[in-house]
Design a protein around this motif. Structure first.
Motif, short mmCIF file in Angstrom:
data_model
loop_
_atom_site.label_atom_id
_atom_site.label_comp_id
_atom_site.label_asym_id
_atom_site.label_seq_id
_atom_site.Cartn_x
_atom_site.Cartn_y
_atom_site.Cartn_z
N ARG A 1 -5.09 -4.39 5.53
CA ARG A 1 -4.40 -3.22 4.97
C ARG A 1 -3.01 -3.06 5.60
O ARG A 1 -2.03 -2.75 4.92
CB ARG A 1 -5.24 -1.96 5.25
N GLN A 2 -2.95 -3.34 6.89
CA GLN A 2 -1.68 -3.12 7.61
C GLN A 2 -0.78 -4.35 7.63
O GLN A 2 0.31 -4.30 8.18
CB GLN A 2 -1.99 -2.69 9.04
N ASN B 1 0.58 -4.57 3.33
CA ASN B 1 1.64 -3.61 3.62
C ASN B 1 2.98 -4.31 3.71
O ASN B 1 3.70 -4.21 4.70
CB ASN B 1 1.34 -2.84 4.93
N THR C 1 -4.99 5.53 2.87
CA THR C 1 -5.53 4.18 2.67
C THR C 1 -6.55 3.79 3.75
O THR C 1 -7.36 2.90 3.52
CB THR C 1 -4.41 3.13 2.60
N VAL D 1 0.81 -1.23 0.00
CA VAL D 1 0.00 0.00 0.00
C VAL D 1 0.85 1.27 0.00
O VAL D 1 0.43 2.28 -0.57
CB VAL D 1 -1.00 0.08 1.17
N GLU D 2 2.00 1.20 0.63
CA GLU D 2 2.81 2.42 0.71
C GLU D 2 3.45 2.73 -0.65
O GLU D 2 3.26 3.79 -1.22
CB GLU D 2 3.91 2.28 1.78
N THR E 1 6.70 -4.55 3.32
CA THR E 1 7.78 -3.58 3.13
C THR E 1 9.12 -4.29 3.03
O THR E 1 10.15 -3.63 2.87
CB THR E 1 7.84 -2.57 4.30
C1 LIG Z 1 3.48 -0.18 6.67
O1 LIG Z 1 4.68 -0.53 7.32
C2 LIG Z 1 5.56 0.54 7.49
C3 LIG Z 1 6.87 -0.01 8.01
O2 LIG Z 1 6.63 -0.89 9.04
C4 LIG Z 1 4.92 1.55 8.42
O3 LIG Z 1 5.77 2.65 8.58
C5 LIG Z 1 3.61 2.00 7.79
O4 LIG Z 1 2.92 2.86 8.69
C6 LIG Z 1 2.73 0.83 7.49
N1 LIG Z 1 1.57 1.27 6.76
C7 LIG Z 1 0.37 0.74 6.96
C8 LIG Z 1 -0.74 1.22 6.10
O5 LIG Z 1 0.17 -0.09 7.80
#
Ligand SMILES: *[C@@H]1O[C@H](CO)[C@@H](O)[C@H](O)[C@H]1NC(C)=O
Ligand SMILES: *[C@@H]1O[C@H](CO)[C@@H](O)[C@H](O)[C@H]1NC(C)=O
Ligand SMILES: *[C@@H]1O[C@H](CO)[C@@H](O)[C@H](O)[C@H]1NC(C)=O
Ligand SMILES: *[C@@H]1O[C@H](CO)[C@@H](O)[C@H](O)[C@H]1NC(C)=O
Ligand SMILES: *[C@@H]1O[C@H](CO)[C@@H](O)[C@H](O)[C@H]1NC(C)=O
Ligand SMILES: *[C@@H]1O[C@H](CO)[C@@H](O)[C@H](O)[C@H]1NC(C)=O
Ligand SMILES: *[C@@H]1O[C@H](CO)[C@@H](O)[C@H](O)[C@H]1NC(C)=O
Ligand SMILES: *[C@@H]1O[C@H](CO)[C@@H](O)[C@H](O)[C@H]1NC(C)=O
Ligand SMILES: *[C@@H]1O[C@H](CO)[C@@H](O)[C@H](O)[C@H]1NC(C)=O
Ligand SMILES: *[C@@H]1O[C@H](CO)[C@@H](O)[C@H](O)[C@H]1NC(C)=O
Ligand SMILES: *[C@@H]1O[C@H](CO)[C@@H](O)[C@H](O)[C@H]1NC(C)=O
Ligand SMILES: *[C@@H]1O[C@H](CO)[C@@H](O)[C@H](O)[C@H]1NC(C)=O
Length: 790
Positions: free
Chosen positions: A507-508, A512, A477, A427-428, A514
């Motif tokens: 979503r998280q 997500n 998001t 998502v990022e 990374t």
């Molecule tokens: C996704 O993971 C990153 C790194 O852990 C974090 O900074 C970010 O807030 C997360 N985003 C979401 C939508 O969870």
């Protein structure tokens, strides 16, 4: 005053020779198709549109407004046909809470009557002129056996989401065959060159040639696909899209060596690596663009294509080095290739724009130094080329190539290799990165889009990227997912909080990722891979054990989703819920399989044939049975091997046969001339089975296009794991010894499986009734596996 202004412009335009991209007919027809009870509820007008019929790469961004119209109507204005469709979609999904989705279909007809009024005029602006869709290989992994009805749904989905630049590969072979025949190739030469229906993408790329399995590509396939594409292209144009059309690439049958003795020809390279594919299936012969013959074939190809589809587009997709390394790295050579190739396009169409998949510069990055990239691209003027930065979310090439040295390019999310089905997304990177790329001062980015190899799931991410193309800031998001959930399960349902919670957790977590070291794209589960007693990797070198997210969090998302139906049993009749609960249960079970596998290997290492290891082995097999049962009882075509095979077989009696008088040279065995209808169906079934399992004549790219489908889990993966358990338990040798014997048995099994025939009557299991007892089946699985579901 505003209204008057609008009407006068709309009036003026109706008198100009407006092209398909600037008319309201496409969106009106879409409303008639999908919301037949609402044909009078909307009014549409083109405003601020440019009436010029063609514009090459540069064109204005699209814009729309949605406002309350007269007599309770909703009024949509836009500067192009696709802007109108996008405006309509904004209203339908955000205000009426209905939408159209892959797999579960269109809910647009459920829009309330009367339509909700707006409080304000809503204005939508695209941040880029182009929104692109498809990868050449999507046409093999996902759409290979699609019917016109499948395409209609897809094209409406695309139009509503603002896509105005789709690829249009279907039926390519028809015109290619005509051009080959015209320059003197015999039917047998041509027929030996073409690949089977599930592998055409790699033939078009010059990676593969010829077919394997029991048959040859028949003329009826070629003609009926061509007929299908006439409908597809006409609909694309009607909806206001600019199809990127195929062209002649230079890949030809090897008979060229005897047919044109003095032509400059390059012997093909091996696909993958030397020895992976038999030479007869790779080593594709390339006619150098410097030959006058190349120009002649290009001209003929494009003339025939125009005659078939009309003057629909000047944008041509053309890839000569996709996973093919150039014959020479010499700079003059590379520049000559591109300049001669473009010259052939321009001679055939003075306004031609060459569209190139930038994958080449990533896949063969050792060859493609910046100097080589720059030199190759310099053979074509900037405005005559457009590049797809194919894997922008993980492996973008636009930075290192300095915005492709001035060429316009499109930011694309690739996401899915081989049509893998795990839950996955970034998502990022998918929201932040395109905005950064566009903000960059020297940016030549002109579009955003999707280049998935397979369109097989995780739809929310695809929506997100396409909507990002209409937002100058990275989309938030949190609210995006909330809104998405509201229209996905709506509109007749007050969506239970549990569903919002479930998607917000996903979503998280799953969406997500990374850690790009662990997975740059959709990962696989161990259950889909060829069994082995040692650590396993997928074909991209990723470990299916990499912890991309906390599995307990996915389980808690699953709990929220599942218990929502305890509060509201009607969810079990909601098509979106049925799909999602199946998909997420599938993922939870697949993750659990990884644990069972390790438990078994550990037990077997302690003692081969103890009751502990026997029990552990049986557990793996039981889990696969339960996974298959969940997928089957969902009644979803998308989770069904039976559906994939039935769609393939159906093409043996194609609904759109087209030119029946097109026959093979008398007496020639080409194009499977002697195949009966049932042999043709068997050949298509083989193709369908081969792609998703052994991918190649004898298992060249195994499990790359694996699927977690009912029927496939039971008849293929489970059988492999059964062999694995048996070999491991019986063996007295080291793990390496087990793997050797096992590998032989697995190969034998897989080759045989590809030649089997699906038989619903014999209990292979088809899609019986829609959602046949899914609630009971899931409840049973939950009860049987407390270790997983608590
Ligand atoms: C996704 O993971 C990153 C790194 O852990 C974090 O900074 C970010 O807030 C997360 N985003 C979401 C939508 O969870
Ligand atoms: C058309 O142009 C006018 C004037 O610039 C603008 O106010 C309006 O929003 C535009 N409409 C659309 C649909 O782009
Ligand atoms: C609005 O409805 C009225 C009554 O049905 C009708 O007479 C009128 O023509 C309609 N106006 C428009 C612009 O459609
Ligand atoms: C249109 O409305 C009629 C009457 O209310 C209804 O029976 C029918 O199902 C509706 N059609 C669609 C496609 O929703
Ligand atoms: C319009 O405003 C009312 C009152 O605030 C609100 O209930 C309604 O949801 C709004 N409608 C739309 C389409 O935003
Ligand atoms: C590759 O194809 C060319 C052209 O047909 C042929 O001459 C050559 O022998 C082939 N190479 C191999 C290794 O088969
Ligand atoms: C092959 O070479 C001959 C003699 O130079 C020439 O006449 C002929 O046009 C060439 N053919 C092709 C296909 O280039
Ligand atoms: C193509 O391959 C054949 C057979 O390996 C070889 O004789 C010939 O020289 C090759 N041609 C080129 C241009 O490399
Ligand atoms: C395409 O356009 C050209 C001129 O731009 C015209 O001569 C030709 O007839 C058109 N072809 C079709 C099929 O419309
Ligand atoms: C995508 O995100 C990851 C982690 O958030 C980051 O390391 C990576 O550089 C990003 N990729 C790009 C292309 O920006
Ligand atoms: C990313 O994944 C790799 C491979 O699984 C792992 O070695 C590494 O520790 C992970 N990085 C982070 C920050 O979790
Ligand atoms: C394993 O052993 C059993 C019992 O001896 C035998 O029936 C079976 O064929 C063996 N399986 C394999 C794969 O060797």
């Amino acid at each position: 005053m505003h209204l008057l202004y609008v009407l006068s412009i709309a009036f003026a335009l109706s008198y100009s020779a407006a092209s398909a991209t600037t008319t309201v007919e496409g969106v009106k027809a879409l409303v008639e198709r999908r919301l037949p009870n609402h044909t009078g509820s909307f009014s549409f007008a083109i405003v601020n549109g440019t009436a010029s019929t063609d514009t090459g790469v540069s064109k204005p961004n699209d814009a729309f407004t949605v406002s309350n119209g007269v007599n309770g109507t909703i009024h949509v204005e836009g500067n192009s046909g696709i802007a109108l469709a996008t405006g309509l979609h904004w209203y339908l999904s955000n205000v009426a809470h209905v939408d159209i989705y892959w797999f579960i279909g269109s809910h647009l007809h459920l829009a309330p009557r009367p339509l909700p009024r707006l409080n304000n005029t809503y204005l939508g602006d695209s941040i880029v002129p182009w929104r692109y869709h498809f990868n050449t290989v999507t046409f093999s992994y996902t759409t290979a056996f699609w019917t016109w009805e499948d395409w209609e749904l897809q094209l409406d989905w695309m139009a509503l989401r603002g896509i105005n630049l789709p690829l249009a590969w279907v039926g390519y072979e028809k015109i290619l065959v005509d051009v080959f025949r015209e320059v003197g190739f015999a039917d047998t030469d041509i027929s030996d060159f073409l690949s089977g229906p599930a592998f055409q993408a790699w033939n078009r790329f010059g990676n593969l040639q010829g077919s394997w399995g029991p048959g040859q590509l028949p003329l009826s396939w070629i003609n009926s696909q061509f007929e299908l594409n006439k409908k597809i292209v006409a609909r694309m144009v009607e909806l206001g899209m600019k199809p990127a059309m195929p062209s002649f690439t230079g890949f030809v049958p090897p008979a060229i060596y005897t047919l044109y003795k003095n032509a400059t020809i390059v012997n093909g390279s091996a696909y993958g690596y030397e020895g992976l594919f038999p030479r007869r299936n790779t080593n594709v012969t390339f006619l150098s663009p410097s030959n006058p013959l190349f120009g002649r074939m290009q001209k003929s190809f494009i003339a025939k294509q125009k005659a078939a589809y009309g003057n629909v587009s000047h944008i041509y997709t053309l890839d000569q080095y996709n996973e093919n390394v150039p014959f020479s790295g010499d700079l003059d050579y590379l520049r000559n290739i591109s300049s001669n190739t473009y010259a052939s396009l321009r001679a055939a169409d003075p306004q031609a724009v060459w569209m190139l998949q930038g994958w080449v510069f990533y896949a063969a990055r050792d060859f493609w130094s910046n100097t080589r990239v720059e030199t190759y691209l310099s053979g074509v003027e900037d405005e005559n080329m457009i590049i797809l930065d194919l894997f922008s979310e993980s492996q973008p090439q636009w930075q290192r190539t300095n915005n492709y040295f001035g060429k316009p390019w499109i930011w694309c999310m690739l996401h899915d290799f081989g049509g893998s089905m795990s839950l996955y997304g970034q998502v990022e990177n998918s929201t932040v990165n395109p905005i950064q790329a566009l903000a960059n001062e020297s940016s030549t980015m002109v579009g955003m889009g999707l280049t998935m190899e397979g369109q097989e799931g995780n739809e929310v991410l695809y929506d997100l990227v396409l909507d990002q193309a209409w937002s100058s800031k990275p989309i938030d998001t949190t609210t995006y997912f909330e809104d998405w959930v509201t229209s996905r399960y709506g509109p007749q349902l007050t969506v239970p909080q549990g569903l919002y919670r479930a998607w917000d957790i996903m979503r998280q977590t799953v969406y997500n990722n990374t850690n790009l070291t662990a997975a740059i794209s959709v990962p696989k589960s161990i259950l889909e891979l060829q069994p082995n007693t040692s650590v396993m990797f997928d074909i991209l070198g990723h470990s299916p054990d990499a912890m991309l997210y906390d599995h307990n969090l996915l389980l808690s998302a699953w709990m929220h989703l599942y218990s929502a139906a305890n509060d509201d049993q009607s969810l079990w009749q909601n098509p979106a819920y049925i799909f999602d609960v199946t998909d997420i249960t599938r993922q939870v079970l697949a993750n659990a399989f990884n644990q069972l596998y390790h438990a078994f290997v550990t037990a077997a290492n302690v003692s081969r044939n103890s009751s502990t290891s026997r029990t552990a082995g049986q557990k793996m097999l039981d889990l696969l049975d339960d996974l298959d049962a969940v997928l089957l009882s969902s009644g979803q075509r998308h989770f069904s091997l039976s559906d994939w095979i039935a769609s393939a077989r159906a093409w043996a009696s194609p609904p759109l046969l087209g030119n029946n008088s097109d026959t093979v040279e008398p007496g020639s065995p080409a194009f499977g001339a002697n195949m009966s209808t049932s042999q043709t169906a068997d050949y298509y079934e083989y193709q369908a089975r081969n792609q998703i399992t052994i991918w190649g004549p004898t298992g060249q790219i195994p499990d790359y296009a694996s699927k977690q489908w009912a029927g496939l889990v039971r008849s293929y993966y489970r059988k492999r794991w059964e062999l694995f358990v048996e070999y491991t338990l019986n063996s007295t040798t080291s793990p390496e010894g087990v793997n050797e014997g096992l590998a032989v048995a697995l190969t034998e099994f897989s080759l045989g499986w590809c030649l089997e025939k699906w038989d619903d009557e014999a209990g292979d299991g088809s899609l019986s009734a829609p959602s046949d007892g899914l609630a009971e089946v899931v409840a049973g699985v939950v009860k049987r596996w407390p270790s997983i579901f608590s």
